[in-house]
Design an enzyme around this catalytic site. Structure first.
Site, PDB file in Angstrom:
ATOM      1  N   ASN A 210    -118.756 -26.657 -18.147  1.00 28.38           N
ATOM      2  CA  ASN A 210    -117.532 -25.848 -18.058  1.00 28.38           C
ATOM      3  C   ASN A 210    -117.086 -25.445 -19.459  1.00 28.38           C
ATOM      4  OD1 ASN A 210    -115.496 -27.866 -19.097  1.00 28.38           O
ATOM      5  ND2 ASN A 210    -116.370 -29.025 -17.387  1.00 28.38           N
ATOM      6  N   ASP A 306    -114.331 -40.213  -9.465  1.00 30.24           N
ATOM      7  CA  ASP A 306    -113.113 -39.735 -10.129  1.00 30.24           C
ATOM      8  C   ASP A 306    -112.653 -40.824 -11.110  1.00 30.24           C
ATOM      9  OD1 ASP A 306    -110.394 -39.145 -10.781  1.00 30.24           O
ATOM     10  OD2 ASP A 306    -110.416 -37.693  -9.140  1.00 30.24           O
ATOM     11  N   PHE A 323    -104.574 -34.961 -16.490  1.00 30.21           N
ATOM     12  CA  PHE A 323    -104.338 -33.538 -16.685  1.00 30.21           C
ATOM     13  C   PHE A 323    -104.606 -32.852 -15.358  1.00 30.21           C
ATOM     14  CE2 PHE A 323    -103.688 -31.826 -21.012  1.00 30.21           C
ATOM     15  CZ  PHE A 323    -103.507 -33.017 -21.680  1.00 30.21           C
TER      16      PHE A 323
HETATM   17  O1  PMT Z   1    -110.848 -28.639 -24.070  1.00 31.81           O
HETATM   18  P1  PMT Z   1    -109.971 -27.413 -24.236  1.00 31.81           P
HETATM   19  O2  PMT Z   1    -110.784 -26.170 -24.390  1.00 31.81           O
HETATM   20  O3  PMT Z   1    -108.932 -27.583 -25.298  1.00 31.81           O
HETATM   21  O4  PMT Z   1    -109.195 -27.215 -22.858  1.00 31.81           O
HETATM   22  C1  PMT Z   1    -108.263 -28.153 -22.437  1.00 31.81           C
HETATM   23  C2  PMT Z   1    -108.336 -28.408 -20.928  1.00 31.81           C
HETATM   24  C3  PMT Z   1    -107.950 -27.137 -20.202  1.00 31.81           C
HETATM   25  C4  PMT Z   1    -109.753 -28.830 -20.544  1.00 31.81           C
HETATM   26  C5  PMT Z   1    -107.334 -29.581 -20.631  1.00 31.81           C
HETATM   27  O5  PMT Z   1    -106.035 -29.186 -21.009  1.00 31.81           O
HETATM   28  C6  PMT Z   1    -107.345 -29.960 -19.166  1.00 31.81           C
HETATM   29  O6  PMT Z   1    -106.704 -29.373 -18.317  1.00 31.81           O
HETATM   30  N1  PMT Z   1    -108.154 -31.001 -18.827  1.00 31.81           N
HETATM   31  C7  PMT Z   1    -108.398 -31.446 -17.446  1.00 31.81           C
HETATM   32  C8  PMT Z   1    -109.360 -30.511 -16.780  1.00 31.81           C
HETATM   33  C9  PMT Z   1    -109.712 -30.920 -15.360  1.00 31.81           C
HETATM   34  O7  PMT Z   1    -110.789 -31.319 -15.128  1.00 31.81           O
HETATM   35  O8  PMT Z   1    -108.699 -30.859 -14.527  1.00 31.81           O
HETATM   36  P2  PMT Z   1    -108.806 -31.243 -12.940  1.00 31.81           P
HETATM   37  O9  PMT Z   1    -107.537 -30.728 -12.378  1.00 31.81           O
HETATM   38  O10 PMT Z   1    -110.085 -30.770 -12.367  1.00 31.81           O
HETATM   39  O11 PMT Z   1    -108.839 -32.813 -12.954  1.00 31.81           O
HETATM   40  C10 PMT Z   1    -107.667 -33.609 -12.843  1.00 31.81           C
HETATM   41  C11 PMT Z   1    -107.749 -34.848 -13.681  1.00 31.81           C
HETATM   42  O12 PMT Z   1    -108.746 -35.731 -13.171  1.00 31.81           O
HETATM   43  C12 PMT Z   1    -108.086 -34.628 -15.129  1.00 31.81           C
HETATM   44  O13 PMT Z   1    -107.306 -35.521 -15.895  1.00 31.81           O
HETATM   45  C13 PMT Z   1    -109.556 -34.991 -15.224  1.00 31.81           C
HETATM   46  O14 PMT Z   1    -109.904 -35.487 -16.534  1.00 31.81           O
HETATM   47  C14 PMT Z   1    -109.658 -36.084 -14.178  1.00 31.81           C
HETATM   48  N2  PMT Z   1    -110.977 -36.188 -13.543  1.00 31.81           N
HETATM   49  C15 PMT Z   1    -111.485 -35.162 -12.808  1.00 31.81           C
HETATM   50  C16 PMT Z   1    -112.680 -35.311 -12.150  1.00 31.81           C
HETATM   51  C17 PMT Z   1    -113.384 -36.528 -12.276  1.00 31.81           C
HETATM   52  N3  PMT Z   1    -114.532 -36.701 -11.686  1.00 31.81           N
HETATM   53  N4  PMT Z   1    -112.872 -37.517 -13.016  1.00 31.81           N
HETATM   54  C18 PMT Z   1    -111.686 -37.371 -13.649  1.00 31.81           C
HETATM   55  O15 PMT Z   1    -111.235 -38.287 -14.345  1.00 31.81           O
END
Ligand code: PMT
Length: 400
Positions: A210, A306, A323
């Site tokens: 990504n 996750d 996030f």
């Molecule tokens: O890296 P940059 O270019 O500066 O961009 C920053 C960002 C946009 C990547 C950052 O601000 C951000 O939003 N990060 C989280 C991105 C994400 O994966 O969001 P999500 O809504 O899909 O996931 C929710 C949360 O679960 C996140 O905290 C993620 O780290 C966590 N997650 C998701 C999937 C997974 N399998 N394990 C996780 O821990």
């Protein structure tokens, strides 16, 4: 106002090749508005000239114990009283040993004996000298006397060897000085942070990834360091320098990230999941490069664990911040994610198009916690990270 404004730092320089870095340190300290008085041992002058240090500090450099002209301006006892902090950088093995036995055979050693100000040493020497039992015993004695020992770092040495004994970089020393005068609100707190993308292999040359650049997560790592935290950064593949003071562990896939996070969970007070972790990985990774022999290529993908949810539901879960990257209905979807994942706080950003988030230098966040929230408007990710860390620190301490 800078934490160092008008703070009086007496910088002692002893004889070692790292003395050249003291010039940069003086420049940084002066830039941070500290008053800097340089005192050099006779050996230090073999490595860097007093004139350089005088030009940078704006003060006459002191070298001699019995200099009638200088003693008339500020005697050595006055100097010892003047300092808010005495920092010796570089501190040679010889100087450390003289300090340990309380010798007063040059101006710098005498000052250290005569002062009531805190003393910090930034050791710099060959790794064998540093590891020698004599040096280690001297350091232990000095630590027991509450002399702070900053460093040394591990790495390539001027003598060509590799190991512990490098003086900390000027920027790291500046941060230590800053922390000394204004310890952050997260002093002693262990932070575990994920950042960047994950890359899920398809075959030996391709992956599903990504657009995360790691910028947001790396800015957070720096902001936590500024607040005095100990930071471990589990990072996906990015092309960013590791922030000073941060311990970085590189990973590629979600499974590797999960393993590295879980392994450190028992030494973690705050966990922040800023990484853009792939939700799915290929069920089977091809052993050889996939050839374009067919018109269609179908891949079967399976869910990745996750990581955030696992951390939040652990028996002794740390303060957990997730996030949420959304393309619509930001607050509503983020709140649903906060509840579903059971986290203490969620920082939501709009992603896609030209609205910040992935890759850009700026971002905006809607931060939500139980019963409250805050909007952090569009700004540079470094400043945004500082604001978010302040919020995290506040909520973390409230929960404590
Ligand atoms: O890296 P940059 O270019 O500066 O961009 C920053 C960002 C946009 C990547 C950052 O601000 C951000 O939003 N990060 C989280 C991105 C994400 O994966 O969001 P999500 O809504 O899909 O996931 C929710 C949360 O679960 C996140 O905290 C993620 O780290 C966590 N997650 C998701 C999937 C997974 N399998 N394990 C996780 O821990």
């Amino acid at each position: 106002m800078s934490a160092l404004e008008n703070k009086r730092v007496l910088l002692g320089i002893t004889g070692g090749i790292a003395a050249y870095k003291a010039a940069e340190l003086v420049r940084l300290l002066v830039q941070a508005k500290a008053q800097v008085q340089v005192v050099m041992t006779p050996a230090a002058a073999n490595f860097i000239t007093p004139l350089t240090m005088q030009a940078l500090s704006g003060r006459s450099v002191r070298q001699e114990m019995f200099d009638t002209e200088q003693e008339a301006v500020m005697g050595h006892i006055d100097l010892a009283r003047w300092a808010d902090l005495i920092l010796v950088a570089p501190a040679s093995a010889d100087f450390i040993s003289r300090l340990a036995v309380g010798m007063a055979n040059d101006l710098l050693a005498t000052l250290c004996l005569a002062t009531t100000a805190p003393i910090a040493l930034a050791p710099a020497m060959n790794r064998e000298m540093w590891q020698n039992q004599a040096t280690q015993q001297n350091v232990t004695v000095l630590s027991q006397r509450e002399v702070e020992i900053w460093g040394p770092a591990d790495g390539e040495q001027a003598c060509g060897e590799v190991g512990p004994g490098r003086m900390l970089e000027p920027m790291q020393l500046l941060r230590q000085v800053s922390d000394h005068f204004s310890p952050g609100v997260l002093q002693g707190v262990q932070v575990l942070l994920t950042a960047g993308p994950t890359q899920e292999p398809i075959d030996p040359v391709r992956y599903v990834g990504n657009r995360s650049s790691g910028r947001m997560g790396y800015a957070l790592a720096s902001a936590f360091i500024q607040q005095g935290a100990t930071v471990t950064l589990i990072s996906g593949p990015v092309s960013l320098d590791t922030p000073v003071g941060v311990q970085r562990v590189d990973v590629e896939t979600a499974l590797e990230m999960e393993r590295e996070v879980i392994a450190r969970l028992d030494q973690c007070d705050i966990f922040v999941a800023c990484a853009a972790v792939a939700d799915y990985r290929c069920e089977e990774v091809a052993g050889q490069k996939i050839k374009k022999s067919q018109d269609r290529l179908e891949m079967s993908m399976v869910r990745n664990p996750d990581i955030l949810q696992q951390v939040a539901s652990a028996a002794s879960a740390p303060f957990t911040v997730g996030f949420a990257a959304e393309t619509e209905r930001l607050a509503e979807l983020a709140e649903a994610k906060r509840n579903a994942k059971g986290v203490d706080m969620i920082a939501a950003n709009l992603v896609g198009g030209d609205q910040g988030g992935f890759g850009s230098a700026e971002n905006a966040l809607t931060v939500l916690w139980e019963g409250g929230g805050a909007d952090l408007p569009m700004m540079d990710k470094k400043r945004l990270a500082q604001d978010l860390v302040e919020l995290i620190a506040k909520k973390y301490h409230e929960k404590d």
